[in-house]
Write a protein that holds these residues in place. Structure first.
Motif, PDB file in Angstrom:
ATOM      1  N   ILE A 187       0.851  -1.193   0.000  1.00  0.00           N
ATOM      2  CA  ILE A 187       0.000   0.000   0.000  1.00  0.00           C
ATOM      3  C   ILE A 187       0.885   1.241   0.000  1.00  0.00           C
ATOM      4  O   ILE A 187       1.798   1.372   0.821  1.00  0.00           O
ATOM      5  N   ARG A 188       0.587   2.151  -0.908  1.00  0.00           N
ATOM      6  CA  ARG A 188       1.314   3.426  -1.019  1.00  0.00           C
ATOM      7  C   ARG A 188       0.342   4.574  -0.816  1.00  0.00           C
ATOM      8  O   ARG A 188      -0.704   4.634  -1.463  1.00  0.00           O
ATOM      9  N   TRP A 189       0.688   5.504   0.069  1.00  0.00           N
ATOM     10  CA  TRP A 189      -0.117   6.705   0.294  1.00  0.00           C
ATOM     11  C   TRP A 189       0.777   7.753   0.942  1.00  0.00           C
ATOM     12  O   TRP A 189       0.845   7.828   2.162  1.00  0.00           O
ATOM     13  N   PRO A 190       1.498   8.543   0.161  1.00  0.00           N
ATOM     14  CA  PRO A 190       2.462   9.482   0.731  1.00  0.00           C
ATOM     15  C   PRO A 190       1.868  10.437   1.752  1.00  0.00           C
ATOM     16  O   PRO A 190       2.543  10.808   2.721  1.00  0.00           O
ATOM     17  N   GLY A 191       0.605  10.837   1.555  1.00  0.00           N
ATOM     18  CA  GLY A 191      -0.004  11.778   2.473  1.00  0.00           C
ATOM     19  C   GLY A 191      -0.569  11.162   3.725  1.00  0.00           C
ATOM     20  O   GLY A 191      -1.013  11.889   4.621  1.00  0.00           O
ATOM     21  N   GLY A 192      -0.575   9.838   3.831  1.00  0.00           N
ATOM     22  CA  GLY A 192      -1.247   9.227   4.973  1.00  0.00           C
ATOM     23  C   GLY A 192      -0.505   8.115   5.664  1.00  0.00           C
ATOM     24  O   GLY A 192      -1.021   7.564   6.639  1.00  0.00           O
ATOM     25  N   ILE A 193       0.680   7.756   5.196  1.00  0.00           N
ATOM     26  CA  ILE A 193       1.447   6.682   5.832  1.00  0.00           C
ATOM     27  C   ILE A 193       2.691   7.275   6.469  1.00  0.00           C
ATOM     28  O   ILE A 193       3.513   7.911   5.791  1.00  0.00           O
TER      29      ILE A 193
END
Length: 549
Positions: free
Chosen positions: A327-333
């Motif tokens: 899972i990729r989510w720069p703004g939330g991980i």
């Protein structure tokens, strides 16, 4: 049946809900989104609520709620891929640059499990955020998904998201039988085609279909897209792996199979199809980059269950139930690039998506949000995964399934088989199989054919028995010493304590989440209609027994 005592019926109905303590706060959408409905709309109230989410670790720093924009969701799911078969997970042959990038720039889960090792039920669990034993007909493949069960896609659509899919969405089965008129994965985008690359491979250009979807999304509108490949589902073009330059000598052959050129070539053909899926994900990510949406999109790459080989797909063992997940989510991980060791089910994605965009999770969704994992605060409840199966393909007389449940921890796997007198891989008698093949739970393949034909030969006999033979009511495996679950320890005096503890914990969870089989209630899966292919025209599902007066 183990643990027959009554279930505590009205406790913890919102099992595992990360927002349990915040339910009295009446809000919709993102906390800082202008369309949010909050009793007090003042900026100070919004900031206070955002601070509360952050303090609980439910909202990673820099997430959509803090920034004021809702993230998009790109869910990429292959069809029949086991955990081992990505570059990031260590396979020496396969090339999966898209999966590897998502894992490198986000999270790589090493203990992710499908809810059921069969296509339709697994996809139903993903969409609804529920175990398959809670979903009535949807617990079977070639069935339906009743409209009364909420899906994360429907909730996002209500909140203004554009929702679409390409390839294989919810499938296979008949949606109309459950009261649905559209695929719950979203609006279909399947017009763009490739010249079929190889025999048995879909001609759908999944990435181009995503571009068509993206072109219809309104400016500023968030979107949710399901990219579901038909690969690497069988059949494969025989020998395509070797013809594409792959070295059979480098294949990691699992010990559940004989090791010879037939099996190695079959596995290479499978890996080629996984690579096709990965290329589609790579192209789709490039489209997101071009549109300026890559870093505002939660990207998930996974599979519905394990590879289409004996003792894998349609079995609860790791080769059938453990799946790749990144899972990729720069703004939330927080702290991306991590490896996550906690145990998760794919059904956990539904509440995760809804919480990530600031929506309330429907009470019927009993799966566990991964927002704590995103926030780098792994909760204790990620110490086990639960897997189940009912009817897969119609491969026993009268439409009977092979009902089984499992609890998987880091150290052990415990399985309870409710009907051990049935053939777990389907009857050897093809005349009682809808597909008219022996052991019909297992797709036809060179590997299966070899193991059936040589099942009495030295080096094959034990493996064939593990793949095709009967199984006892209880199974227990020590995963440190037996990672492919080949040595059943159930009944071993040295493990009776562990066996009892896992049995009790499994049945406590089944009762808490209202599994009819654990509660001693009528279990209807053997009698639900079957909408799959029937090469055997005489095969049919038995009528439901008359109720006793």
């Amino acid at each position: 049946m183990p643990n027959p005592e009554p279930m505590q019926t009205k406790t913890n109905q919102a099992l595992g809900r990360a927002d349990k303590g915040l339910k009295k706060t009446q809000f919709r959408m993102s906390l800082c989104n202008p369309s949010m409905k909050v009793l007090n709309r003042s900026p100070s109230a919004k900031c206070l609520l955002t601070g509360l989410w952050l303090s609980f670790g439910l909202l990673p720093s820099g997430s959509t709620t803090a920034e004021g924009s809702r993230p998009n969701i790109l869910f990429c799911i292959s069809d029949d891929q086991s955990y081992a078969h990505t570059g990031a997970n260590g396979d020496p042959v396969i090339k999966t640059p898209a999966f590897d990038r998502v894992a490198r720039e986000g999270l790589r889960f090493v203990h992710a499990f499908c809810d059921a090792p069969t296509c339709g039920p697994s996809r139903s669990a993903i969409l609804t955020g529920q175990h398959i034993w809670r979903l009535e007909e949807a617990g079977n493949i070639h069935s339906t998904l009743p409209a009364k069960f909420s899906t994360y896609t429907e909730e996002l659509g209500k909140a203004g998201y554009a929702v679409g899919f390409t390839g294989k969405g919810w499938s296979p089965g008949r949606l109309q039988a459950g009261g649905r008129t559209v695929n719950p994965a979203g609006r279909e985008f399947n017009n763009r085609r490739l010249n079929p690359l190889r025999k048995g491979m879909s001609g759908r250009d999944y990435a181009a279909n995503f571009d068509d979807f993206l072109s219809e999304v309104k400016p500023g509108q968030p979107f949710c897209f399901w990219l579901g490949s038909h690969e690497p589902h069988r059949g494969f073009e025989a020998g395509v792996g070797i013809r594409n330059g792959k070295d059979p000598a480098k294949v990691n052959v699992p010990p559940i199979f004989p090791d010879n050129n037939i099996i190695r070539s079959d596995m290479l053909d499978y890996l080629v199809e996984v690579e096709h899926f990965d290329r589609m994900v790579e192209r789709t990510m490039a489209s997101l980059q071009k549109a300026g949406q890559l870093d505002n999109t939660i990207i998930v790459v996974t599979s519905d269950h394990g590879m289409p080989f004996p003792r894998a797909k349609a079995s609860l063992y790791d080769d059938g139930s453990r799946v790749p997940l990144a899972i990729r989510w720069p703004g939330g991980i927080r702290n991306p690039g991590r490896t996550v060791d906690g145990l998760v089910n794919l059904s956990d994605l539904a509440p995760t998506f809804l919480e990530a965009v600031g929506l309330k999770v429907p009470g019927m969704m009993t799966a566990r949000s991964l927002m704590d994992v995103f926030a780098h605060k792994l909760s204790p409840h990620h110490d086990a995964a639960f897997i189940a199966m009912e009817r897969h393909d119609g491969c026993r007389k009268g439409g009977k399934g092979y009902p089984c449940r499992s609890i998987r921890t880091r150290e052990f796997m415990y399985i309870y088989n409710f009907e051990p007198d049935r053939w777990p891989s389907g009857s050897p008698d093809a005349s009682v199989c809808a597909r008219a093949i022996p052991y019909g739970e297992i797709d036809s393949s060179p590997t299966k054919t070899f193991m059936m034909q040589q099942r009495n030969e030295h080096g094959v006999a034990r493996l064939a028995e593990l793949a095709f033979g009967m199984r006892p009511a209880e199974e227990l495996y020590d995963l440190k010493n037996d990672p492919h679950q080949m040595n059943n320890l159930a009944g071993n005096v040295d493990y009776l304590g562990k066996q009892g503890k896992l049995r009790n914990r499994l049945f406590e969870h089944l009762k808490k989440t209202k599994d009819p089989r654990a509660l001693g209630q009528e279990a209807s899966w053997d009698y639900y209609p079957y909408y799959g292919l029937r090469r055997n025209k005489d095969w049919k599902v038995d009528p439901r027994p008359s109720s006793k007066n």
